[in-house]
Design a protein around this motif. Structure first.
Motif, PDB file in Angstrom:
ATOM      1  N   PRO A 152      28.682  34.062  47.333  1.00 47.51           N
ATOM      2  CA  PRO A 152      27.325  34.405  47.596  1.00 47.51           C
ATOM      3  C   PRO A 152      27.040  33.144  47.219  1.00 47.51           C
ATOM      4  N   THR A 153      27.243  32.420  46.419  1.00 48.98           N
ATOM      5  CA  THR A 153      26.031  31.434  45.405  1.00 48.98           C
ATOM      6  C   THR A 153      27.610  29.412  45.400  1.00 48.98           C
ATOM      7  N   VAL A 154      26.379  29.310  44.586  1.00 48.79           N
ATOM      8  CA  VAL A 154      26.599  27.917  44.121  1.00 48.79           C
ATOM      9  C   VAL A 154      26.700  27.949  43.338  1.00 48.79           C
ATOM     10  N   GLY A 155      28.083  27.494  42.372  1.00 55.11           N
ATOM     11  CA  GLY A 155      28.908  27.897  41.043  1.00 55.11           C
ATOM     12  C   GLY A 155      30.289  27.667  40.807  1.00 55.11           C
ATOM     13  N   THR A 156      31.100  27.655  40.100  1.00 53.18           N
ATOM     14  CA  THR A 156      32.223  27.315  38.830  1.00 53.18           C
ATOM     15  C   THR A 156      33.331  28.994  39.960  1.00 53.18           C
ATOM     16  N   PHE A 157      34.498  29.176  40.070  1.00 48.61           N
ATOM     17  CA  PHE A 157      34.796  29.804  40.835  1.00 48.61           C
ATOM     18  C   PHE A 157      35.935  30.106  39.532  1.00 48.61           C
ATOM     19  N   TYR A 158      36.267  31.409  39.089  1.00 48.69           N
ATOM     20  CA  TYR A 158      37.015  31.915  38.096  1.00 48.69           C
ATOM     21  C   TYR A 158      37.793  32.956  38.814  1.00 48.69           C
ATOM     22  N   SER A 159      39.311  32.385  38.944  1.00 49.08           N
ATOM     23  CA  SER A 159      40.289  33.669  39.778  1.00 49.08           C
ATOM     24  C   SER A 159      40.331  34.471  38.482  1.00 49.08           C
ATOM     25  N   SER A 160      40.188  34.597  37.186  1.00 49.66           N
ATOM     26  CA  SER A 160      39.962  35.693  36.263  1.00 49.66           C
ATOM     27  C   SER A 160      39.358  35.563  35.521  1.00 49.66           C
ATOM     28  N   PRO A 161      38.908  37.187  34.879  1.00 49.76           N
ATOM     29  CA  PRO A 161      38.123  37.717  33.422  1.00 49.76           C
ATOM     30  C   PRO A 161      38.005  36.129  32.241  1.00 49.76           C
ATOM     31  N   THR A 162      39.373  36.162  32.282  1.00 44.46           N
ATOM     32  CA  THR A 162      39.059  35.629  30.904  1.00 44.46           C
ATOM     33  C   THR A 162      40.696  34.330  31.275  1.00 44.46           C
ATOM     34  N   PRO A 163      40.545  33.659  30.835  1.00 44.92           N
ATOM     35  CA  PRO A 163      41.649  32.169  30.527  1.00 44.92           C
ATOM     36  C   PRO A 163      43.327  33.038  30.285  1.00 44.92           C
ATOM     37  N   ASP A 164      42.578  33.744  30.096  1.00 45.41           N
ATOM     38  CA  ASP A 164      44.580  34.714  29.060  1.00 45.41           C
ATOM     39  C   ASP A 164      44.335  35.895  29.967  1.00 45.41           C
ATOM     40  N   ASP A 165      43.750  36.181  30.876  1.00 48.10           N
ATOM     41  CA  ASP A 165      43.983  37.629  31.676  1.00 48.10           C
ATOM     42  C   ASP A 165      44.416  37.284  33.112  1.00 48.10           C
ATOM     43  N   PRO A 166      44.997  37.677  33.949  1.00 46.38           N
ATOM     44  CA  PRO A 166      45.828  37.648  35.144  1.00 46.38           C
ATOM     45  C   PRO A 166      44.779  37.300  36.611  1.00 46.38           C
ATOM     46  N   ALA A 167      45.011  36.950  37.068  1.00 37.24           N
ATOM     47  CA  ALA A 167      44.086  36.668  38.799  1.00 37.24           C
ATOM     48  C   ALA A 167      43.640  37.788  38.975  1.00 37.24           C
ATOM     49  N   PHE A 168      42.509  38.324  39.414  1.00 33.11           N
ATOM     50  CA  PHE A 168      41.825  39.782  39.836  1.00 33.11           C
ATOM     51  C   PHE A 168      42.862  39.807  41.628  1.00 33.11           C
ATOM     52  N   VAL A 169      43.184  39.291  41.857  1.00 33.71           N
ATOM     53  CA  VAL A 169      44.254  39.273  42.622  1.00 33.71           C
ATOM     54  C   VAL A 169      44.975  38.168  43.504  1.00 33.71           C
ATOM     55  N   ASN A 170      46.142  38.222  43.895  1.00 37.46           N
ATOM     56  CA  ASN A 170      46.537  37.248  44.381  1.00 37.46           C
ATOM     57  C   ASN A 170      47.046  37.629  45.608  1.00 37.46           C
ATOM     58  N   ILE A 171      47.996  36.386  46.697  1.00 33.42           N
ATOM     59  CA  ILE A 171      48.476  36.304  47.574  1.00 33.42           C
ATOM     60  C   ILE A 171      49.170  37.938  47.769  1.00 33.42           C
ATOM     61  N   GLY A 172      49.061  38.592  48.795  1.00 30.63           N
ATOM     62  CA  GLY A 172      49.800  40.200  49.244  1.00 30.63           C
ATOM     63  C   GLY A 172      49.078  40.971  48.284  1.00 30.63           C
ATOM     64  N   SER A 173      47.850  40.725  47.391  1.00 34.74           N
ATOM     65  CA  SER A 173      47.108  41.911  47.044  1.00 34.74           C
ATOM     66  C   SER A 173      46.407  42.632  47.734  1.00 34.74           C
ATOM     67  N   SER A 174      46.148  44.119  47.769  1.00 36.60           N
ATOM     68  CA  SER A 174      45.498  44.490  48.876  1.00 36.60           C
ATOM     69  C   SER A 174      44.211  44.588  48.077  1.00 36.60           C
ATOM     70  N   VAL A 175      43.437  44.431  49.164  1.00 34.64           N
ATOM     71  CA  VAL A 175      41.613  44.367  48.624  1.00 34.64           C
ATOM     72  C   VAL A 175      40.468  45.970  49.574  1.00 34.64           C
ATOM     73  N   THR A 176      39.704  46.003  48.217  1.00 34.72           N
ATOM     74  CA  THR A 176      38.869  46.994  49.363  1.00 34.72           C
ATOM     75  C   THR A 176      37.216  46.573  49.335  1.00 34.72           C
TER      76      THR A 176
END
Length: 84
Positions: A12-36
Motif C-alpha cells: 500500500p506504500t513505498v518502503g522497505t519490506f520486512y517478512s517478520s516483526p524482528t530479525p529474530d522472529d519467524p516470518a509472519f507467513v510462508n508458502i502454505g500459510s492460510s490467511v484471512t
C-alpha cells in the motif's frame, strides 16, 4: 497477471519490506500459510513508520514475491494467494 485465479497482496506504500516483526522472529507467513483479511503478512517501513500490512483476502499463500529488506513500490505485488 496470471489466469490461474490467484490474487496478489500488494504494497500500500513505498518502503522497505520486512517478512517478520524482528530479525529474530519467524516470518509472519510462508508458502502454505492460510490467511484471512485481518492476517498480518508483512511490515512495510516508510520513514521510520512500521506499517503492518493485512492480507485483505482469504486463502493460502502460494508465492512470496519480495525478499526481506527489499525496497518496494506502491502497488507492487508482495504475495500471491490462492483464494479459498
Amino acid at each position: 497477471p496470471r489466469n490461474d485465479g490467484s490474487l496478489t497482496i500488494n504494497s500500500p506504500t513505498v518502503g522497505t519490506f520486512y517478512s517478520s516483526p524482528t530479525p529474530d522472529d519467524p516470518a509472519f507467513v510462508n508458502i502454505g500459510s492460510s490467511v484471512t483479511p485481518e492476517t498480518v503478512v508483512c511490515i512495510v517501513e516508510a520513514m521510520k513508520v512500521f506499517n503492518q500490512i493485512p492480507a485483505e483476502v482469504s486463502g493460502t499463500i502460494i508465492e512470496v514475491l519480495a525478499k526481506n529488506g527489499d525496497s518496494v513500490e506502491f502497488g507492487q505485488p508482495l504475495f500471491r494467494v490462492r483464494p479459498g
